[in-house]
Scaffold this active site. Structure first.
Site, PDB file in Angstrom:
ATOM      1  N   THR A 137      33.598 -16.238  28.806  1.00  0.00           N
ATOM      2  CA  THR A 137      33.526 -15.340  27.643  1.00  0.00           C
ATOM      3  C   THR A 137      34.121 -15.981  26.394  1.00  0.00           C
ATOM      4  O   THR A 137      34.059 -15.416  25.314  1.00  0.00           O
ATOM      5  CB  THR A 137      34.238 -13.999  27.942  1.00  0.00           C
ATOM      6  OG1 THR A 137      35.454 -14.278  28.629  1.00  0.00           O
ATOM      7  CG2 THR A 137      33.398 -13.100  28.794  1.00  0.00           C
TER       8      THR A 137
ATOM      9  N   ASP B   1      48.518 -14.212  33.584  1.00  0.00           N
ATOM     10  CA  ASP B   1      48.394 -15.551  33.002  1.00  0.00           C
ATOM     11  C   ASP B   1      49.721 -15.996  32.394  1.00  0.00           C
ATOM     12  O   ASP B   1      49.927 -15.957  31.176  1.00  0.00           O
ATOM     13  CB  ASP B   1      47.250 -15.578  31.983  1.00  0.00           C
ATOM     14  CG  ASP B   1      45.898 -15.423  32.666  1.00  0.00           C
ATOM     15  OD1 ASP B   1      45.799 -15.798  33.859  1.00  0.00           O
ATOM     16  OD2 ASP B   1      44.959 -14.934  32.039  1.00  0.00           O
TER      17      ASP B   1
ATOM     18  N   ASP C  36      41.597 -16.979  40.629  1.00  0.00           N
ATOM     19  CA  ASP C  36      40.546 -17.359  39.671  1.00  0.00           C
ATOM     20  C   ASP C  36      40.601 -18.860  39.397  1.00  0.00           C
ATOM     21  O   ASP C  36      41.124 -19.294  38.375  1.00  0.00           O
ATOM     22  CB  ASP C  36      40.749 -16.550  38.385  1.00  0.00           C
ATOM     23  CG  ASP C  36      39.609 -16.738  37.404  1.00  0.00           C
ATOM     24  OD1 ASP C  36      38.557 -17.260  37.807  1.00  0.00           O
ATOM     25  OD2 ASP C  36      39.781 -16.343  36.236  1.00  0.00           O
ATOM     26  N   LEU C  37      40.057 -19.639  40.335  1.00  0.00           N
ATOM     27  CA  LEU C  37      40.085 -21.095  40.160  1.00  0.00           C
ATOM     28  C   LEU C  37      38.721 -21.653  39.733  1.00  0.00           C
ATOM     29  O   LEU C  37      38.598 -22.842  39.485  1.00  0.00           O
ATOM     30  CB  LEU C  37      40.551 -21.781  41.461  1.00  0.00           C
ATOM     31  CG  LEU C  37      41.953 -21.400  41.926  1.00  0.00           C
ATOM     32  CD1 LEU C  37      42.338 -22.195  43.169  1.00  0.00           C
ATOM     33  CD2 LEU C  37      42.991 -21.627  40.838  1.00  0.00           C
ATOM     34  N   LYS C  38      37.731 -20.800  39.677  1.00  0.00           N
ATOM     35  CA  LYS C  38      36.380 -21.212  39.233  1.00  0.00           C
ATOM     36  C   LYS C  38      35.996 -22.549  39.872  1.00  0.00           C
ATOM     37  O   LYS C  38      35.713 -23.540  39.197  1.00  0.00           O
ATOM     38  CB  LYS C  38      36.324 -21.301  37.711  1.00  0.00           C
ATOM     39  CG  LYS C  38      36.714 -20.005  37.022  1.00  0.00           C
ATOM     40  CD  LYS C  38      36.685 -20.109  35.520  1.00  0.00           C
ATOM     41  CE  LYS C  38      37.078 -18.827  34.835  1.00  0.00           C
ATOM     42  NZ  LYS C  38      38.511 -18.497  34.880  1.00  0.00           N
TER      43      LYS C  38
ATOM     44  N   ASP D 169      32.661 -28.337  42.481  1.00  0.00           N
ATOM     45  CA  ASP D 169      32.702 -29.687  43.043  1.00  0.00           C
ATOM     46  C   ASP D 169      31.473 -29.833  43.946  1.00  0.00           C
ATOM     47  O   ASP D 169      30.623 -28.932  43.991  1.00  0.00           O
ATOM     48  CB  ASP D 169      34.009 -29.885  43.840  1.00  0.00           C
ATOM     49  CG  ASP D 169      34.420 -31.363  43.918  1.00  0.00           C
ATOM     50  OD1 ASP D 169      33.516 -32.218  43.996  1.00  0.00           O
ATOM     51  OD2 ASP D 169      35.627 -31.651  43.921  1.00  0.00           O
TER      52      ASP D 169
HETATM   53  O1  C5P Z   1      43.892 -12.759  28.135  1.00  0.00           O
HETATM   54  P1  C5P Z   1      42.490 -12.307  28.350  1.00  0.00           P
HETATM   55  O2  C5P Z   1      42.364 -10.811  28.574  1.00  0.00           O
HETATM   56  O3  C5P Z   1      41.547 -12.828  27.291  1.00  0.00           O
HETATM   57  O4  C5P Z   1      42.107 -12.990  29.739  1.00  0.00           O
HETATM   58  C1  C5P Z   1      40.899 -12.932  30.365  1.00  0.00           C
HETATM   59  C2  C5P Z   1      41.043 -13.522  31.737  1.00  0.00           C
HETATM   60  O5  C5P Z   1      39.761 -13.600  32.330  1.00  0.00           O
HETATM   61  C3  C5P Z   1      41.620 -14.931  31.765  1.00  0.00           C
HETATM   62  O6  C5P Z   1      42.510 -14.956  32.871  1.00  0.00           O
HETATM   63  C4  C5P Z   1      40.452 -15.852  31.993  1.00  0.00           C
HETATM   64  O7  C5P Z   1      40.772 -16.937  32.817  1.00  0.00           O
HETATM   65  C5  C5P Z   1      39.471 -14.944  32.712  1.00  0.00           C
HETATM   66  N1  C5P Z   1      38.040 -15.238  32.530  1.00  0.00           N
HETATM   67  C6  C5P Z   1      37.386 -15.240  31.317  1.00  0.00           C
HETATM   68  N2  C5P Z   1      36.029 -15.499  31.253  1.00  0.00           N
HETATM   69  C7  C5P Z   1      35.346 -15.750  32.368  1.00  0.00           C
HETATM   70  C8  C5P Z   1      36.015 -15.745  33.603  1.00  0.00           C
HETATM   71  C9  C5P Z   1      37.356 -15.468  33.652  1.00  0.00           C
HETATM   72  O8  C5P Z   1      37.999 -14.980  30.292  1.00  0.00           O
HETATM   73  N3  C5P Z   1      34.026 -15.948  32.309  1.00  0.00           N
END
Ligand code: C5P
Length: 234
Positions: free
Chosen positions: A119, A11, A59-61, A64
């Protein structure tokens, strides 16, 4: 041997730094996650560059109408991805179209992952959106939509991984973000867990971002996470 279960979320905004970091960590992990900030700054080129260092989790989630998502999955299949996320809030038809496109255009190599509830959200956030169910219930409902529409993988917090595996689909692949070592900063994550809690809950892959990317010594920090994983096995 490389650890397949730990995925590092690159990131970062600067594409060059992301490639350098992937280079540094690639002897230890197989897969790197590319999220919005890096994809928007580096585009498909950054994915191709990182592909030389390992497998890619984009990871573009995606969210649409079904037609758009189907075409997006078709285009992204050209990038030889390992994982790609779609938002389960897009509903059953959107998921079905995405699954069909992944089967047709990546020849089943690409594993689509349905994102349940971020999360970074907690129950109060769901309330404010008008969602009256608990986080657990909401995650389960979304997961059910995804699985019934043909998904074989999901993203969920470690706290929900166990519930999904026990109540819905024991064989589904669960990827869990929101992990921290004991005592580490939570940042904007609300539903965090430790590595052991996640593995205990049945998580198949663990995603770690800022604890590694923002560490003064990312390799040293990665090794701490890897040690945690290997301690769980013994
Ligand atoms: O920096 P950190 O460990 O908190 O990052 C968690 C990664 O997981 C981020 O790249 C975020 O986009 C991704 N993520 C998330 N919760 C989700 C799906 C993906 O935190 N439900």
């Amino acid at each position: 041997m490389k650890e397949d279960r730990l995925i590092v979320a690159l990131d970062l905004v600067e594409a060059k730094k992301a490639v350098q970091l992937a280079e540094l960590l690639s002897p230890y992990v197989t897969t790197f996650k590319v999220g919005w900030q890096l994809f928007l700054s580096g585009g498909q080129k950054i994915v191709e560059a990182l592909r030389e260092k390992g497998e890619i989790f984009l990871d573009l989630k995606l969210y649409d109408i079904p037609f758009q998502i189907s075409k997006a999955v078709e285009v992204l299949s050209r990038l030889d991805l390992r994982f790609l996320t779609i938002s389960l809030f897009g509903g059953s038809q959107m998921v079905k179209e995405a699954v069909k496109a992944a089967e047709n255009f990546s020849f089943n190599r690409l594993l689509l992952l349905g994102v349940t509830i971020l999360t970074s959200l907690e129950e109060a956030d769901l309330r404010s959106m008008g969602i009256k169910n608990s986080t657990e219930e909401s995650v389960l409902r979304l997961a059910k939509i995804g699985i019934e529409a043909g998904l074989k993988g999901l993203v969920a917090s470690p706290r929900e991984a166990r519930i999904i595996k026990n109540n819905l689909a024991p064989g589904v692949i669960v990827v869990t973000p929101g992990l921290r070592l004991t005592g580490e900063k939570h940042s904007d994550q609300k539903r965090v867990s430790t590595v052991h809690e996640a593995l205990e809950a049945g998580a198949d892959f663990l995603v770690v971002g800022r604890p590694i990317t923002a560490a003064p010594d990312p390799l040293e920090k990665l090794k701490l996470y890897l040690e945690e994983i290997s301690r769980w096995q013994t």
